[in-house]
Design a protein around this motif. Structure first.
Motif, PDB file in Angstrom:
ATOM      1  N   ALA A 417       0.828  -1.203   0.000  1.00 56.80           N
ATOM      2  CA  ALA A 417       0.000   0.000   0.000  1.00 56.80           C
ATOM      3  C   ALA A 417       0.866   1.257   0.000  1.00 56.80           C
ATOM      4  N   LEU A 418       1.956   1.231   0.774  1.00 56.65           N
ATOM      5  CA  LEU A 418       2.875   2.377   0.795  1.00 56.65           C
ATOM      6  C   LEU A 418       3.536   2.575  -0.566  1.00 56.65           C
ATOM      7  N   THR A 419       3.911   1.483  -1.208  1.00 57.23           N
ATOM      8  CA  THR A 419       4.547   1.564  -2.529  1.00 57.23           C
ATOM      9  C   THR A 419       3.601   2.170  -3.556  1.00 57.23           C
ATOM     10  N   ILE A 420       2.345   1.727  -3.524  1.00 57.24           N
ATOM     11  CA  ILE A 420       1.352   2.259  -4.468  1.00 57.24           C
ATOM     12  C   ILE A 420       1.130   3.744  -4.218  1.00 57.24           C
ATOM     13  N   MET A 421       1.039   4.138  -2.947  1.00 54.65           N
ATOM     14  CA  MET A 421       0.839   5.553  -2.627  1.00 54.65           C
ATOM     15  C   MET A 421       2.030   6.381  -3.098  1.00 54.65           C
ATOM     16  N   ALA A 422       3.241   5.865  -2.898  1.00 50.83           N
ATOM     17  CA  ALA A 422       4.438   6.575  -3.352  1.00 50.83           C
ATOM     18  C   ALA A 422       4.444   6.712  -4.872  1.00 50.83           C
ATOM     19  N   ALA A 423       4.013   5.653  -5.554  1.00 51.70           N
ATOM     20  CA  ALA A 423       3.964   5.691  -7.017  1.00 51.70           C
ATOM     21  C   ALA A 423       2.969   6.745  -7.506  1.00 51.70           C
ATOM     22  N   ILE A 424       1.834   6.867  -6.817  1.00 51.64           N
ATOM     23  CA  ILE A 424       0.840   7.887  -7.180  1.00 51.64           C
ATOM     24  C   ILE A 424       1.485   9.269  -7.168  1.00 51.64           C
ATOM     25  N   VAL A 425       2.237   9.546  -6.094  1.00 51.14           N
ATOM     26  CA  VAL A 425       2.852  10.867  -5.929  1.00 51.14           C
ATOM     27  C   VAL A 425       3.981  11.074  -6.936  1.00 51.14           C
ATOM     28  N   VAL A 426       4.862  10.080  -7.083  1.00 48.27           N
ATOM     29  CA  VAL A 426       6.037  10.226  -7.948  1.00 48.27           C
ATOM     30  C   VAL A 426       5.634  10.411  -9.406  1.00 48.27           C
ATOM     31  N   VAL A 427       4.698   9.597  -9.866  1.00 43.82           N
ATOM     32  CA  VAL A 427       4.261   9.687 -11.261  1.00 43.82           C
ATOM     33  C   VAL A 427       3.681  11.077 -11.555  1.00 43.82           C
ATOM     34  N   ALA A 428       2.890  11.600 -10.608  1.00 46.49           N
ATOM     35  CA  ALA A 428       2.318  12.935 -10.803  1.00 46.49           C
ATOM     36  C   ALA A 428       3.395  14.012 -10.705  1.00 46.49           C
ATOM     37  N   ALA A 429       4.337  13.836  -9.764  1.00 45.93           N
ATOM     38  CA  ALA A 429       5.398  14.830  -9.582  1.00 45.93           C
ATOM     39  C   ALA A 429       6.299  14.931 -10.815  1.00 45.93           C
ATOM     40  N   LEU A 430       6.517  13.820 -11.479  1.00 41.44           N
ATOM     41  CA  LEU A 430       7.343  13.820 -12.684  1.00 41.44           C
ATOM     42  C   LEU A 430       6.592  14.338 -13.910  1.00 41.44           C
TER      43      LEU A 430
END
Length: 607
Positions: A417-430
């Motif tokens: 769940a933490l990995t998915i949440m981090a991916a949500i943020v990183v993909v949008a940030a990039l």
């Protein structure tokens, strides 16, 4: 002074004033008032057509908020945050903080504030507060220090941290989306992180070093070591001692020590006067210790009820392993917006609902059964059950218990769940995809990997949040198309004539800060954004600093407990009063406002 807008513009301005008023009325549910505003707008434009730039305004366009990118992102991020709560993904942080508190309380408070602010920049602050509340209450119980010195600073730290990114709060997402609709470039996740981080750093120093010292000591009910007073009902049984007798006779029977607050007969309330004649079916509302309650029940041949549950051998009010717990109604909880009768909490967890506390108010629960009262965020329920039942309640991810003596929920799916949440943020940030798309994709991944169930999705979605967002977007569109935004901008510029752009920007931010503590911060932000854009156009300046002034001002929900839902949560847990929020929140608002008033003009070329 600017010329008044036409009839449609005046009508929209009046509707905004009415909307901002009814949004603050506690007796009208926020979703109801939002729907009312939406209906008035659409019906009004349907009955009285209006042309904008030569084109007829389609009333159906005012429903665009239901499919707006901002609303989709807000809902998806709320659901993703629920996935973190359900899997216990934040539990290691809770354990770490709990260990630090045993070593250095002063340093641990600072660490708690910093971590709360950092997490809130990426995750809705409600689950952050829900995580930290029981930890700090438990620390207060172990150390003997009042929880009131810790909880409000922690809650405010999550609010100042939420200003840091476009996804930190729903307010940020709305301002960014509305600004993009007006033609501005789309802010990226970290575009305004620098001014927000500097302001948050100053705010956290205040919350760490000053706020705990100016907060009065408040005794939350958890810290009360005196015999607990429980509110319960005595039901007069047919042919029992009390049937057909005067109230004065019952008092004589129990030594005149029974405090009766009211008598209910069917749907009628009867004053508890000495000559009141009782009959079978009447309910006496009393508040006393468990020992006295059971004594009254036995002496008067009356059935003792706690809420709607009869106290008997299967549901004892007092037993060797019976414990008391306090449950707080949080956003997404199965209790939010429901009644105890509908939620069937007593039946699900096999415990008694003894009392209800609503911060800042005195509930007149006698006019209706306890089970019929509609619960709100921040309400506290006093429950009683066996030790095993209380532990089960604490380990449930659906409810917040104000005691952290047992472990927080943690599952093997937490890292995922933490990995998915981090991916949500990183993909949008990039900038690979918009946050609305990455968040929805993340929710799908959480469902497919069983981090979330569909019932969790339903619980995470808040009807009041959805409706206030849609209504606010409709009001903002109407304000813009009828010329109301231009009129208010011209009026503001005229009133501020002779002042510099930095002063105008600072004044706009202060207005938003005041407004957000009175009405919904989302409504204030959506209405303020087109006005800020119009002000910048009239001054011939970049709109970005003025839009950010609205964004930051709308996030300064510090001065009142009703300004933000987490304020209500900490108010319940810390035993705070309304004045306590003003005592700490007003200086905090002034500090953040002054820092940002100095920073924004320098960072965006207005100085």
């Amino acid at each position: 002074m600017p010329a008044l807008p036409d009839g449609h513009g005046i009508a929209v301005l009046l509707l905004i004033v009415i909307a901002l008023f009814i949004f603050t009325r506690e007796e009208i549910p926020l979703e109801t008032s939002s729907l009312l505003v939406l209906v008035v707008l659409t019906v009004g434009f349907a009955l009285f057509p209006y042309r904008y730039n030569g084109e007829l305004v389609d009333p159906v366009d005012l429903f665009h908020g239901f499919g707006h990118e901002a609303l989709i992102a807000v809902c998806a991020l709320m659901v993703a945050g629920q996935g973190l709560v359900r899997t216990g993904a934040l539990e290691p942080i809770g354990r770490l903080l709990a260990r630090f508190w045993a070593v250095s309380p002063m340093f641990s408070l600072l660490l708690t504030l910093v971590l709360g602010a950092l997490l809130s920049a990426f995750i809705n602050n409600v689950p952050i507060v829900v995580l930290l509340l029981p930890i700090l209450v438990s620390v207060a119980l172990r150390t003997g220090k009042p929880a009131s010195g810790m909880l409000m600073p922690m809650g405010f730290a999550t609010l100042v941290g939420g200003m840091g990114t476009t996804i930190g709060t729903s307010t940020n997402l709305l301002v960014i989306a509305v600004a993009a609709d007006l033609g501005m470039r789309h802010f990226q996740v970290f575009d305004f992180f620098l001014p927000a981080a500097i302001a948050a750093s100053v705010a956290i120093l205040y919350l760490w070093l000053v706020a705990p010292r100016i907060l009065p000591v408040r005794e939350a009910s958890l810290d009360d070591r005196s015999p607990r007073q429980f509110t319960a009902q005595l039901h007069i049984e047919e042919d029992g001692f009390s049937d057909g007798r005067k109230l004065s006779e019952l008092q004589e029977k129990v030594g005149n020590k029974m405090g009766i607050s009211a008598i209910r007969r069917g749907d009628t309330l009867i004053m508890p006067l000495p000559d009141a004649m009782l009959r079978a079916g009447d309910r006496l509302r009393i508040c006393d210790t468990p020992e006295n309650l059971t004594e009254f029940s036995s002496a008067l041949d009356a059935a003792l009820f706690a809420g709607e549950v009869r106290v008997d051998d299967e549901n004892p009010l007092r037993a060797d392993d019976q414990q008391i717990a306090e449950i707080v109604v949080t956003q997404g909880s199965l209790l939010e917006g429901s009644t105890l009768a509908h939620a069937r909490l007593a039946e699900r967890y096999h415990m008694l609902i003894l009392a209800l506390h609503r911060p800042g108010t005195t509930l007149q629960t006698l006019s209706a059964d306890l089970g019929d009262i509609r619960l709100k965020i921040g309400d506290v329920l006093l429950v009683q059950g066996s030790q095993e039942q209380i532990v089960s309640l604490k380990q449930s991810v659906e409810l917040l218990v104000l005691d952290a003596t047992s472990d927080l929920p943690h599952t093997r799916l937490a890292p995922l769940a933490l990995t998915i949440m981090a991916a949500i943020v990183v993909v949008a940030a990039l900038g690979l995809v918009p946050i609305a798309i990455s968040a929805v994709a993340g929710v799908l991944l959480m469902i497919l990997t069983r981090c979330l169930r569909w019932q969790d999705v339903v619980q995470a979605l808040s009807t009041p949040v959805i409706m206030i967002v849609v209504a606010s977007l409709a009001l903002g569109m109407a304000l813009l198309k009828t010329g109301g935004a231009n009129y208010l901008a011209e009026l503001y510029v005229a009133l501020a004539a002779g002042t510099s752009p930095p002063v105008m920007l600072s004044g706009l931010m202060l207005i938003m800060a005041i407004l957000t503590n009175i009405v919904s911060n989302n409504a204030a932000a959506v209405i303020g954004t087109p006005i800020a854009f119009s002000i910048s156009q009239q001054l011939g300046l970049s709109p970005e600093p003025f839009v950010l002034a609205v964004l930051f001002g709308a996030n300064m929900s510090y001065a009142t407990p009703m300004a933000y839902k987490t304020n209500l949560l900490v108010m319940s847990a810390g035993g705070y009063r309304f004045s306590d929020f003003m005592r700490v929140g007003i200086p905090l608002t002034i500090i953040v406002w002054l820092v940002l008033s100095w920073l924004l003009p320098r960072l965006y070329g207005l100085a």
